[in-house]
Design an enzyme around this catalytic site. Structure first.
Site, PDB file in Angstrom:
ATOM      1  N   HIS A 136      -2.806   6.269   4.496  1.00 15.69           N
ATOM      2  CA  HIS A 136      -1.670   5.368   4.722  1.00 15.69           C
ATOM      3  C   HIS A 136      -0.335   5.946   4.257  1.00 15.69           C
ATOM      4  CE1 HIS A 136      -0.589   0.796   5.107  1.00 15.69           C
ATOM      5  NE2 HIS A 136      -0.113   1.548   6.091  1.00 15.69           N
TER       6      HIS A 136
ATOM      7  N   ASP B 265      -4.615  -0.480  -5.276  1.00 15.83           N
ATOM      8  CA  ASP B 265      -3.249  -0.074  -4.963  1.00 15.83           C
ATOM      9  C   ASP B 265      -2.257  -1.222  -5.126  1.00 15.83           C
ATOM     10  OD1 ASP B 265      -4.129  -1.493  -2.767  1.00 15.83           O
ATOM     11  OD2 ASP B 265      -3.575   0.009  -1.278  1.00 15.83           O
TER      12      ASP B 265
ATOM     13  N   CYS C 172       0.775  -1.238   0.000  1.00 19.70           N
ATOM     14  CA  CYS C 172       0.000   0.000   0.000  1.00 19.70           C
ATOM     15  C   CYS C 172       0.811   1.296   0.000  1.00 19.70           C
ATOM     16  CB  CYS C 172      -0.936   0.009   1.209  1.00 19.70           C
ATOM     17  SG  CYS C 172      -1.849  -1.514   1.453  1.00 19.70           S
TER      18      CYS C 172
END
Length: 528
Positions: free
Chosen positions: A132, A293, A70
């Site tokens: 993130h 992703d 990610c």
């Protein structure tokens, strides 16, 4: 989202003058596998709303993430630059992702994101969903790494990722990786306490040593037990709210457990968004881009052993497996009626980093007039492919990283031939093509003799070129030279995921009700 492993972040970029410039809607799914939706040949999960984007626009069969996990993938996507150029690759430590909201590392403010450019060009920008890419730098609330520091006027979403500890079903990332961890730790705690009692009158040194062991074990247990509180949250701009993991309306609706239920919910959400675009009369004026992703997580299992990861179809490998196709090749769709004919299929290899320059091209924004300046961009404009003016990738080479190491090189020799040279393989469990919980870049096996595939014809990476053949030597030499030239042009930058940046810091911990850090969602009360 339900307690599966699929999440969506939505980047909503609404243009002030939509008559001249397109609106842009980006839907990025977390860990969605190449074979998880109908338009990529899944026949067991119905995804009519996602499939409508393929029917009405373009479907990419070789869309590639810049990393198979990610944090680095999202950093590259937003900046059109390989994560190694930003210090977001993990470096030699092998720390591929951000693990805590309260750590210093994150996407540097010096990076220019698509959001920054469009905001400067008069767009209104919003970011909804998983981030993130870091939160704070020196103190909680400075928001130096959040979407607000990277060109987004509004943010509502998760600073972290959806890990097992967020639910209430006994799942834990720690126990998933080390099933006996808590059993051993409790044994150490009870054993050290018992030894301390026995040794209390015999040896003060050994007594205090055992007490120290017990204290350390207790702190570890407390820290891991509180990880849900530390990371399980959503944020509205800079404010903290509860994290919502369970939406019961979709439970048990698929044939594939929690993960399948999550895909159904995802498709429903996409349908709601597309319906709203039509209601507002914006459907024909909006670039809609849906992608993932990285690929599906093959090792993801629940406490009962049920599969909770995605399906990558014919592709080999999955999330966190370096440059394996299942980790980096992702379902990707783009709809924009003024530019793209309905039902278009694009087989040429492209990168998720290409969206940035493509949006600027479609919007008529001169790259030289933006903050991007003279910095190196690895993304390319896809408008020739989207309009049918070209059938060849705008890239000659793509470099597939795992942390800061190139694990494979892709050479688009011509429109019908794409070579992939694999320099590393994951350190799979014997007799399998999976790891225990997740494959780590630092544990990958370097191949003394690289594997070479014509990936255009061998999507499953099962028929390598014969070693020593003239074709093998020619392709290997060309790709090694391209890799070396590429690496020579990558400037060293501060690593955002060093140990000093990586560790959890109490001063950076978001908290909504000190000292308990608990809160409720008024619609779905879930007291922690």
């Amino acid at each position: 989202m339900v307690e599966g492993r699929v999440l969506v972040f939505l980047v909503l970029l609404g243009c002030i003058n939509a008559a001249k410039r397109p609106n842009v809607l980006v839907l990025m799914v977390d860990d969605l596998g190449y074979g998880d939706v109908g338009c990529y040949d899944n026949v067991t999960i119905k995804t009519p709303n996602i499939d409508s984007l393929a029917r009405d626009g373009a479907r990419f069969t070789q869309a590639l993430a810049a990393a198979s996990t990610c944090t680095p993938s999202r950093a590259a996507f937003l900046t059109a630059r390989y994560p190694v150029r930003q210090g977001m690759s993990g470096g030699s430590l092998g720390r591929e992702v951000i693990l805590f909201t309260a750590q210093k590392g994150g996407l540097p403010q010096t990076e220019v994101t698509l959001g920054k450019v469009l905001l400067e060009q008069g767009y209104n920008t919003s970011y909804v969903g998983k981030w993130h890419l870091g939160v704070s730098c020196e103190r909680y609330g400075d928001n130096c790494h959040t979407p607000m520091a990277h060109g987004f006027q509004y943010w509502y979403g998760m600073p972290m990722t959806n890990v097992k500890d967020f639910g209430d079903d006994g799942e834990s990332v720690v126990s998933a990786q080390m099933p006996n961890f808590f059993r051993y730790l409790y044994a150490v705690l009870s054993g050290s306490c018992l030894a301390a009692l026995v040794l209390r009158s015999r040896s003060r040194f050994l007594f205090f040593l055992m007490m120290l062991v017990a204290l350390v074990a207790t702190l570890i247990l407390l820290f891991i037990s509180c990880s849900k509180i530390f990371n399980s949250m959503i944020m509205k701009n800079g404010e903290v709210h509860t994290f919502l993991a369970t939406v019961p309306e979709f439970r048990g609706k698929s044939r594939h457990g929690l993960y399948g239920d999550s895909v159904l919910e995802l498709d429903w959400a996409v349908g709601e968004i597309l319906s709203e675009l039509r209601r507002l009369g914006l459907a024909d004026d909006t670039i809609v881009y849906l992608t993932s992703d990285n690929g599906g997580h093959l090792e993801e299992r629940g406490v009962a052993g049920d599969v909770q990861g995605g399906y990558n179809g014919p592709l080999r490998g999955g999330k966190l497996m370096g440059a394996m196709e299942g980790g980096i090749r992702v379902p990707t769709l783009l709809r924009y009626p003024p530019l793209v004919r309905p039902g278009t299929t694009i087989d040429a290899p492209v990168s998720l980093m290409d969206l940035f320059p493509t949006v600027l091209s479609v919007a008529g924004i001169d790259m030289k007039s933006t903050p991007v300046g003279d910095r190196t961009l690895d993304g390319r404009d896809l408008t020739p492919l989207l309009t049918g003016r070209a059938d060849r990738s705008p890239h000659e080479f793509l470099f597939h990283y795992c942390t800061d190491v190139v694990h494979a090189v892709r050479w688009m020799e011509n429109a019908s031939t794409t070579w992939k040279v694999q320099f590393y393989l994951p350190n799979w469990l014997p007799g399998t093509e999976r790891c225990h919980f997740a494959c780590l870049c630092s544990e990958a096996r370097r191949l003394e003799t690289p594997l070479i595939y014509n990936i255009q014809q061998d999507i499953s990476e099962r028929r390598p070129l014969p070693v020593g053949s003239e074709q093998y030597r020619r392709v290997l030499e060309r790709c090694q030279r391209a890799r070396d030239e590429h690496l020579a042009g990558v400037e060293a930058v501060p690593d955002q995921l060093t140990w000093s940046q990586f560790i959890w810091r109490p001063s950076l911990q978001p908290c909504c009700t000190l000292p308990y850090c608990t809160c409720e969602d008024p619609k779905y009360p879930q007291p922690y």
